[in-house]
Design a protein around this motif. Structure first.
Motif, short mmCIF file in Angstrom:
data_model
loop_
_atom_site.label_atom_id
_atom_site.label_comp_id
_atom_site.label_asym_id
_atom_site.label_seq_id
_atom_site.Cartn_x
_atom_site.Cartn_y
_atom_site.Cartn_z
N GLU A 188 0.81 -1.21 0.00
CA GLU A 188 0.00 0.00 0.00
C GLU A 188 0.84 1.27 0.00
O GLU A 188 0.33 2.34 -0.27
CB GLU A 188 -0.93 0.02 1.21
CG GLU A 188 -0.18 0.05 2.54
CD GLU A 188 -1.13 0.01 3.72
OE1 GLU A 188 -0.84 0.71 4.70
OE2 GLU A 188 -2.14 -0.69 3.63
N ARG A 189 2.12 1.17 0.35
CA ARG A 189 2.98 2.36 0.37
C ARG A 189 3.67 2.61 -0.97
O ARG A 189 4.44 3.55 -1.09
CB ARG A 189 4.05 2.21 1.46
CG ARG A 189 3.50 2.03 2.87
CD ARG A 189 2.68 3.21 3.30
NE ARG A 189 2.17 3.06 4.64
CZ ARG A 189 1.26 3.87 5.17
NH1 ARG A 189 0.77 4.87 4.48
NH2 ARG A 189 0.82 3.67 6.39
N ARG A 201 -11.55 1.45 3.04
CA ARG A 201 -10.33 1.03 3.72
C ARG A 201 -9.17 1.99 3.45
O ARG A 201 -9.34 3.21 3.54
CB ARG A 201 -10.01 -0.42 3.35
CG ARG A 201 -11.12 -1.40 3.75
CD ARG A 201 -10.84 -2.80 3.31
NE ARG A 201 -9.68 -3.36 4.00
CZ ARG A 201 -9.14 -4.52 3.69
NH1 ARG A 201 -9.63 -5.24 2.70
NH2 ARG A 201 -8.09 -4.96 4.36
N PHE A 202 -7.99 1.48 3.14
CA PHE A 202 -6.83 2.36 2.99
C PHE A 202 -7.03 3.41 1.91
O PHE A 202 -6.71 4.60 2.14
CB PHE A 202 -5.57 1.55 2.71
CG PHE A 202 -4.36 2.40 2.44
CD1 PHE A 202 -3.66 2.97 3.48
CD2 PHE A 202 -3.94 2.68 1.14
CE1 PHE A 202 -2.56 3.78 3.26
CE2 PHE A 202 -2.84 3.48 0.90
CZ PHE A 202 -2.15 4.03 1.96
N TYR A 254 -9.06 6.30 3.45
CA TYR A 254 -8.37 7.14 4.43
C TYR A 254 -7.18 7.88 3.81
O TYR A 254 -6.87 9.01 4.21
CB TYR A 254 -7.92 6.30 5.62
CG TYR A 254 -9.07 5.85 6.47
CD1 TYR A 254 -9.84 6.77 7.18
CD2 TYR A 254 -9.43 4.51 6.55
CE1 TYR A 254 -10.91 6.37 7.96
CE2 TYR A 254 -10.51 4.10 7.32
CZ TYR A 254 -11.25 5.03 8.02
OH TYR A 254 -12.30 4.64 8.77
N TYR A 255 -6.54 7.26 2.82
CA TYR A 255 -5.46 7.96 2.10
C TYR A 255 -6.02 9.18 1.37
O TYR A 255 -5.45 10.27 1.43
CB TYR A 255 -4.79 7.01 1.12
CG TYR A 255 -3.72 7.65 0.27
CD1 TYR A 255 -2.44 7.83 0.77
CD2 TYR A 255 -4.01 8.10 -1.02
CE1 TYR A 255 -1.46 8.44 0.00
CE2 TYR A 255 -3.05 8.71 -1.80
CZ TYR A 255 -1.77 8.88 -1.28
OH TYR A 255 -0.80 9.49 -2.05
N CYS A 315 -9.47 6.33 11.70
CA CYS A 315 -8.33 5.90 10.88
C CYS A 315 -7.25 5.31 11.78
O CYS A 315 -6.73 6.00 12.67
CB CYS A 315 -7.78 7.08 10.08
SG CYS A 315 -6.34 6.63 9.08
N ASP A 365 -4.34 4.20 10.75
CA ASP A 365 -3.01 4.40 10.17
C ASP A 365 -2.43 5.71 10.71
O ASP A 365 -2.80 6.81 10.27
CB ASP A 365 -3.11 4.44 8.65
CG ASP A 365 -1.74 4.33 7.98
OD1 ASP A 365 -0.75 4.75 8.60
OD2 ASP A 365 -1.67 3.83 6.84
N THR A 366 -1.51 5.61 11.68
CA THR A 366 -0.95 6.82 12.30
C THR A 366 -0.12 7.63 11.31
O THR A 366 0.03 8.84 11.51
CB THR A 366 -0.09 6.44 13.51
OG1 THR A 366 0.93 5.51 13.10
CG2 THR A 366 -0.94 5.80 14.60
N ALA A 367 0.41 6.99 10.27
CA ALA A 367 1.16 7.76 9.28
C ALA A 367 0.26 8.78 8.60
O ALA A 367 0.70 9.88 8.25
CB ALA A 367 1.77 6.81 8.25
N LEU A 368 -1.01 8.44 8.44
CA LEU A 368 -1.96 9.37 7.82
C LEU A 368 -2.49 10.38 8.84
O LEU A 368 -2.56 11.58 8.55
CB LEU A 368 -3.13 8.59 7.21
CG LEU A 368 -2.77 7.61 6.08
CD1 LEU A 368 -4.01 6.88 5.60
CD2 LEU A 368 -2.12 8.34 4.91
#
Length: 537
Positions: A40-41, A84-85, A88-89, A121, A123-126
């Motif tokens: 996903e990255r 999903r990702f 949130y992305y 969300c 995902d802490t990176a987001l």
């Protein structure tokens, strides 16, 4: 079709972009599932999501009058098409863009959606990216001091913004072409140079041509023009500047924020009216309205009342604490006096006289071994009594050792059966009770109960725990009370009186210690049972 009103200029060809294609040409894209992938990255995956959202946003603009914005395009499109990702992305990207382009007041409408995003969300990176932007924008809350104290210029020097204090201040950050500032020249010329100063912070790129607009601005007495480089991270992090931004901020003479992020970008409608309203507030004299005066009087009244009430509370607490300290000191003195009485009464003259006579008798009868044993135990008991004499409380194990020594000494004289039963749930080393509080009960049972029975005499001590109380039962099978008459219970003896006084002192602290002496009527046998209840917690 009704056209939705936004701050953005319309894009007239939003619908035209989809003309000329066969029917159902875009059906496959419209129904395309956007799924989660293992990598996903990966850049290609992010590019795919961005381009898909770009297509969906333009498709949405086709039906909403070619209007754009966070709710009209990014937010709704992301919720409709993505999960999903990818969802949130896409939302994180939309929040970053919208927060960066919004004023603090405008961003308050995003707060429920922002909270929902942060809470859902995982995902802490987001979320960290979005939270960083939100914290940066929160620094520009109206009424606060300007968070930017200095600006690093193109030549490496620093511009101290405090030099502009004393006048209303307008700062315009231009990350667009210099000529785009022509739309604000008229706005600047309308203002009094003695009351308002304008600071233009212009991004300088290699190869930028000389701008006639910049030269015109530099000639105005109320304008200061400075240049900055693209690697000025402070402007990006604090002012949230990106490519093509033109942002104006208005401050009062003390550099308190009046209005933040007036978007003067060429793709936005003219912002002269919001600017004029903000500048009017910045120039307004700091007079207190009737409402503010009433609020101030209310605050002063509440503050004075609170201080007075707090003072009374503290004074009352002080008086209570002093009274408690005095009462505790008096209690300590009483306990110490009772401890002295306990030492004097613990080994009464009759017992000591009889003990010494017993030792002498054993020696006269040449029973030297028995005499030595008796004397040794007697000395141990006396030593333990003296060791515990300075303690208000002793461990249950120490108290039971003293009682055992006393019982064994009396057993040498009267030869009765003596047992101590301790409940298995009790740890005698961890429980403390008043010192020498059990021995008077044992002495009373021996002297008044089983002394005349010899080997038929029996003395049992049972110790158990009930909630926060220690229950001690001293039971003998002696003569008991004649006819069950409890009126002759020896409750006035010095030892029993001492026990009751010590319990009364414990009860002053909220406990419920008791001493009950009753005949063994229920067991169809002679004798007396003394039940001592001691608070231990």
């Amino acid at each position: 079709m009704m056209k939705l009103k936004t701050d953005y200029l319309p894009v007239p060809n939003a619908a035209e972009a989809f003309e000329g294609f066969p029917d159902r040409f875009f059906n496959l894209i419209d129904t395309l599932p956007v799924i989660m992938v293992e990598n996903e990255r990966a850049d290609w995956y992010h590019t795919f999501i961005s381009r898909f959202k770009f297509y969906a946003t333009w498709k949405s603009a086709k039906y909403n009058g070619s209007s754009w914005g966070f709710f009209l395009s990014d937010y709704i499109v992301s919720l409709h098409y993505l999960k999903r990702f990818p969802l949130y992305y896409s939302l994180a990207d939309a929040f970053e863009d919208e927060i960066s382009s919004s004023s603090w007041q405008e961003a308050q409408s995003l707060k429920p959606y922002y909270d929902d995003f942060i809470n859902n969300c995982a995902d802490t990176a987001l979320t960290n990216l979005v939270q960083t932007k939100w914290r940066a924008l929160s620094q520009w809350t109206p009424g606060r001091q300007i968070p930017l104290k200095k600006i690093t210029l193109l030549d490496g020097s620093s511009l101290d913004l405090s030099k502009f204090k004393g006048k209303a201040l307008s700062i315009t950050f231009n990350y667009h072409y210099p000529d785009e500032l022509k739309r604000i020249i008229a706005r600047i010329k309308k203002q009094d140079p003695n009351k308002v100063h304008f600071l233009i912070v212009q991004l300088k790129e290699n190869g930028d041509p000389q701008s006639a607009i910049t030269d015109e601005l530099k000639k105005l007495p109320q304008v200061t023009v400075v240049e900055v480089s693209r690697d000025n991270e402070e402007l990006e992090d604090v002012v949230l500047l990106t490519n093509w931004d033109i942002k104006t901020f208005v401050f009062d003479k003390d550099q308190r924020i009046i209005k933040d992020n007036i978007d003067d970008s060429p793709n936005k409608l003219s912002q002269d009216i919001p600017f004029e309203e903000a500048l009017k507030k910045a120039l307004a004299p700091k007079t207190m309205s009737k409402e503010d005066k009433a609020e101030l009087i209310k605050i002063i009244g509440w503050s004075a009342s609170s201080i007075l009430f707090a003072g009374l509370i503290f004074f009352w607490i002080y008086r209570v604490r002093v009274a408690n300290i005095n009462r505790k000191e008096a209690l300590k003195r009483q306990i110490k006096e009772l401890e002295i009485k306990a030492i004097r009464s613990q080994m009464n003259p009759h017992f000591m006289f009889n003990a010494l006579n017993s030792i002498q008798s054993l020696i006269n009868n040449q029973q030297y071994k028995e005499a030595n044993i008796y004397l040794e135990k007697f000395s141990l008991l006396m030593r333990r009594v003296l060791n515990n004499s300075g303690k208000t409380f002793v461990s249950l194990s120490d108290e039971l050792e003293a009682v055992s020594l006393y019982g064994e000494l009396e057993k040498l004289r009267f030869d009765f059966v003596f047992n101590i039963t301790l409940h298995e749930a009790i740890n005698p080393d961890l429980i403390e009770i008043p010192g020498m509080i059990i021995q008077p009960l044992v002495e009373n049972a021996v002297i008044h109960g089983i002394a005349q029975k010899g080997t038929a005499g029996k003395l049992d001590i049972h110790i158990r725990k009930d909630a926060s109380y220690l229950i001690i039962q001293v039971k003998d099978n002696g003569l008991g009370f004649k006819g069950g008459n409890q009126s002759i219970i020896p409750s006035d003896g010095f030892g029993l009186k001492l026990v009751r006084e010590r319990l009364a002192l414990l009860n002053e602290q909220g406990a419920n210690g008791t001493l009950n002496i009753s005949p063994n009527l229920g067991t169809q046998e002679a004798g007396v049972t003394s039940t001592l209840t001691i608070p231990i917690d």
